[in-house]
Structures are given as C-alpha cells and as structure tokens.
Design a protein around this motif. Sequence first.
Motif, PDB file in Angstrom:
ATOM      1  N   ASP A 195      -6.540 -25.290 -19.065  1.00  0.00           N
ATOM      2  CA  ASP A 195      -5.081 -25.283 -19.138  1.00  0.00           C
ATOM      3  C   ASP A 195      -4.578 -25.753 -20.493  1.00  0.00           C
ATOM      4  OD1 ASP A 195      -4.913 -24.337 -16.567  1.00  0.00           O
ATOM      5  OD2 ASP A 195      -4.714 -26.332 -15.682  1.00  0.00           O
ATOM      6  N   ASP A 196      -5.359 -26.575 -21.206  1.00  0.00           N
ATOM      7  CA  ASP A 196      -4.949 -27.108 -22.495  1.00  0.00           C
ATOM      8  C   ASP A 196      -5.060 -26.083 -23.617  1.00  0.00           C
ATOM      9  OD1 ASP A 196      -4.465 -29.525 -21.281  1.00  0.00           O
ATOM     10  OD2 ASP A 196      -6.435 -30.344 -21.773  1.00  0.00           O
ATOM     11  N   ASP A 197      -5.851 -25.026 -23.402  1.00  0.00           N
ATOM     12  CA  ASP A 197      -6.061 -24.036 -24.456  1.00  0.00           C
ATOM     13  C   ASP A 197      -4.857 -23.119 -24.642  1.00  0.00           C
ATOM     14  OD1 ASP A 197      -8.599 -25.014 -24.878  1.00  0.00           O
ATOM     15  OD2 ASP A 197      -9.556 -23.542 -23.572  1.00  0.00           O
ATOM     16  N   GLY A 198      -4.037 -22.960 -23.662  1.00  0.00           N
ATOM     17  CA  GLY A 198      -2.904 -22.063 -23.747  1.00  0.00           C
ATOM     18  C   GLY A 198      -3.333 -20.617 -23.584  1.00  0.00           C
ATOM     19  N   PRO A 199      -2.368 -19.718 -23.679  1.00  0.00           N
ATOM     20  CA  PRO A 199      -2.683 -18.300 -23.477  1.00  0.00           C
ATOM     21  C   PRO A 199      -3.511 -17.724 -24.620  1.00  0.00           C
ATOM     22  CG  PRO A 199      -0.402 -18.575 -24.128  1.00  0.00           C
ATOM     23  CD  PRO A 199      -0.966 -19.948 -23.941  1.00  0.00           C
ATOM     24  N   GLU A 200      -4.317 -16.732 -24.272  1.00  0.00           N
ATOM     25  CA  GLU A 200      -5.082 -16.004 -25.286  1.00  0.00           C
ATOM     26  C   GLU A 200      -4.494 -14.607 -25.428  1.00  0.00           C
ATOM     27  OE1 GLU A 200      -9.217 -16.147 -24.187  1.00  0.00           O
ATOM     28  OE2 GLU A 200      -9.451 -18.027 -25.253  1.00  0.00           O
ATOM     29  N   VAL A 201      -4.531 -14.105 -26.657  1.00  0.00           N
ATOM     30  CA  VAL A 201      -3.942 -12.818 -26.987  1.00  0.00           C
ATOM     31  C   VAL A 201      -5.033 -11.915 -27.554  1.00  0.00           C
ATOM     32  CG1 VAL A 201      -2.206 -11.669 -28.408  1.00  0.00           C
ATOM     33  CG2 VAL A 201      -1.758 -13.961 -27.513  1.00  0.00           C
ATOM     34  N   PRO A 202      -5.107 -10.654 -27.105  1.00  0.00           N
ATOM     35  CA  PRO A 202      -6.112  -9.756 -27.662  1.00  0.00           C
ATOM     36  C   PRO A 202      -5.718  -9.251 -29.052  1.00  0.00           C
ATOM     37  CG  PRO A 202      -4.925  -8.671 -25.880  1.00  0.00           C
ATOM     38  CD  PRO A 202      -4.397 -10.066 -25.984  1.00  0.00           C
ATOM     39  N   ILE A 203      -6.671  -9.318 -29.967  1.00  0.00           N
ATOM     40  CA  ILE A 203      -6.516  -8.744 -31.305  1.00  0.00           C
ATOM     41  C   ILE A 203      -7.400  -7.510 -31.349  1.00  0.00           C
ATOM     42  CG2 ILE A 203      -6.947  -9.036 -33.761  1.00  0.00           C
ATOM     43  CD1 ILE A 203      -6.604 -12.012 -33.396  1.00  0.00           C
ATOM     44  N   HIS A 204      -6.836  -6.411 -31.827  1.00  0.00           N
ATOM     45  CA  HIS A 204      -7.580  -5.161 -31.904  1.00  0.00           C
ATOM     46  C   HIS A 204      -7.708  -4.733 -33.366  1.00  0.00           C
ATOM     47  CE1 HIS A 204      -9.058  -1.226 -30.868  1.00  0.00           C
ATOM     48  NE2 HIS A 204      -8.109  -0.680 -31.589  1.00  0.00           N
ATOM     49  N   CYS A 205      -8.912  -4.311 -33.748  1.00  0.00           N
ATOM     50  CA  CYS A 205      -9.141  -3.765 -35.082  1.00  0.00           C
ATOM     51  C   CYS A 205      -9.732  -2.366 -34.914  1.00  0.00           C
ATOM     52  CB  CYS A 205     -10.088  -4.637 -35.905  1.00  0.00           C
ATOM     53  SG  CYS A 205     -10.328  -3.969 -37.576  1.00  0.00           S
ATOM     54  N   PRO A 206      -8.921  -1.335 -35.125  1.00  0.00           N
ATOM     55  CA  PRO A 206      -9.419   0.027 -34.945  1.00  0.00           C
ATOM     56  C   PRO A 206     -10.501   0.391 -35.966  1.00  0.00           C
ATOM     57  CG  PRO A 206      -7.195   0.063 -35.844  1.00  0.00           C
ATOM     58  CD  PRO A 206      -7.519  -1.364 -35.503  1.00  0.00           C
ATOM     59  N   GLU A 207     -10.456  -0.191 -37.135  1.00  0.00           N
ATOM     60  CA  GLU A 207     -11.454   0.087 -38.168  1.00  0.00           C
ATOM     61  C   GLU A 207     -12.833  -0.421 -37.748  1.00  0.00           C
ATOM     62  OE1 GLU A 207     -12.766   1.587 -41.884  1.00  0.00           O
ATOM     63  OE2 GLU A 207     -10.841   1.846 -40.877  1.00  0.00           O
ATOM     64  N   CYS A 208     -12.881  -1.616 -37.194  1.00  0.00           N
ATOM     65  CA  CYS A 208     -14.140  -2.216 -36.737  1.00  0.00           C
ATOM     66  C   CYS A 208     -14.495  -1.797 -35.311  1.00  0.00           C
ATOM     67  CB  CYS A 208     -14.044  -3.737 -36.774  1.00  0.00           C
ATOM     68  SG  CYS A 208     -13.831  -4.442 -38.401  1.00  0.00           S
ATOM     69  N   GLU A 209     -13.534  -1.185 -34.631  1.00  0.00           N
ATOM     70  CA  GLU A 209     -13.685  -0.810 -33.224  1.00  0.00           C
ATOM     71  C   GLU A 209     -13.991  -2.033 -32.359  1.00  0.00           C
ATOM     72  OE1 GLU A 209     -16.449   2.442 -32.923  1.00  0.00           O
ATOM     73  OE2 GLU A 209     -15.152   3.770 -34.067  1.00  0.00           O
ATOM     74  N   THR A 210     -13.232  -3.120 -32.603  1.00  0.00           N
ATOM     75  CA  THR A 210     -13.430  -4.354 -31.845  1.00  0.00           C
ATOM     76  C   THR A 210     -12.110  -4.861 -31.281  1.00  0.00           C
ATOM     77  OG1 THR A 210     -13.136  -5.708 -33.833  1.00  0.00           O
ATOM     78  CG2 THR A 210     -15.388  -5.084 -33.252  1.00  0.00           C
ATOM     79  N   THR A 211     -12.232  -5.597 -30.200  1.00  0.00           N
ATOM     80  CA  THR A 211     -11.109  -6.333 -29.632  1.00  0.00           C
ATOM     81  C   THR A 211     -11.635  -7.708 -29.270  1.00  0.00           C
ATOM     82  OG1 THR A 211     -10.101  -4.326 -28.728  1.00  0.00           O
ATOM     83  CG2 THR A 211      -9.411  -6.416 -27.764  1.00  0.00           C
ATOM     84  N   THR A 212     -10.886  -8.729 -29.625  1.00  0.00           N
ATOM     85  CA  THR A 212     -11.267 -10.095 -29.295  1.00  0.00           C
ATOM     86  C   THR A 212     -10.026 -10.843 -28.842  1.00  0.00           C
ATOM     87  OG1 THR A 212     -12.451 -12.049 -30.090  1.00  0.00           O
ATOM     88  CG2 THR A 212     -10.956 -11.001 -31.640  1.00  0.00           C
ATOM     89  N   ARG A 213     -10.219 -11.890 -28.072  1.00  0.00           N
ATOM     90  CA  ARG A 213      -9.105 -12.693 -27.587  1.00  0.00           C
ATOM     91  C   ARG A 213      -9.104 -14.026 -28.321  1.00  0.00           C
ATOM     92  NH1 ARG A 213      -6.968 -10.498 -23.013  1.00  0.00           N
ATOM     93  NH2 ARG A 213      -5.992 -12.434 -22.376  1.00  0.00           N
ATOM     94  N   VAL A 214      -7.921 -14.441 -28.773  1.00  0.00           N
ATOM     95  CA  VAL A 214      -7.783 -15.716 -29.478  1.00  0.00           C
ATOM     96  C   VAL A 214      -6.601 -16.481 -28.901  1.00  0.00           C
ATOM     97  CG1 VAL A 214      -8.777 -14.805 -31.607  1.00  0.00           C
ATOM     98  CG2 VAL A 214      -6.324 -14.786 -31.323  1.00  0.00           C
ATOM     99  N   ALA A 215      -6.647 -17.786 -29.069  1.00  0.00           N
ATOM    100  CA  ALA A 215      -5.542 -18.624 -28.612  1.00  0.00           C
ATOM    101  C   ALA A 215      -4.267 -18.250 -29.359  1.00  0.00           C
ATOM    102  CB  ALA A 215      -5.873 -20.094 -28.847  1.00  0.00           C
ATOM    103  N   LEU A 216      -3.153 -18.266 -28.661  1.00  0.00           N
ATOM    104  CA  LEU A 216      -1.868 -17.913 -29.248  1.00  0.00           C
ATOM    105  C   LEU A 216      -1.581 -18.745 -30.496  1.00  0.00           C
ATOM    106  CD1 LEU A 216       0.702 -16.228 -29.046  1.00  0.00           C
ATOM    107  CD2 LEU A 216       1.620 -17.941 -27.487  1.00  0.00           C
TER     108      LEU A 216
END
Length: 69
Positions: free
Chosen positions: A3-24
């Motif tokens: 609960d202390d981490d807060g929401p995570e948001v997906p970051i997408h990089c079409p060039e690298c073809e990756t998606t990762t989630r990071v803390a807001l």
Amino acid sequence: MSDDDGPEVPIHCPECETTTRVALDDLAERIDRHNESVHDGEELARVDPELAAAFQDLVVEDLGLLEEE
C-alpha cells in the motif's frame, strides 16, 4: 506492491517493444532516463497510450469540458 508504494503506471516503448510498470512517483524520471540512455533523448517511451487516453477521458468528463451550457 504494498500500500505504501502507490499506484504503478505502464510505460510503453514501441522502439524496444517493451512495457514496464513503474511507481507513479517515479514515472517522469524513468521515462526521461530510458529515452536519454537508450534513444539519445528521442521521446519514444511514454505512458501506455491506452491508459493515457482513458485518463484524458476521465479528466475531461470530471471537469465537464464537453458539457453544453
């Protein structure tokens, strides 16, 4: 995620073809760091486009920007 981490948001990089989630709280820094280190500063990585569009729709609705007076 605790609960202390807060929401995570997906970051997408079409060039690298990756998606990762990071803390807001780390979102802008992580996007900037990825684009600087991997893409020579070109702004390719971004908040997942579907999430960004959904968030934009919620803000527009909440602010009543589409309501006729």
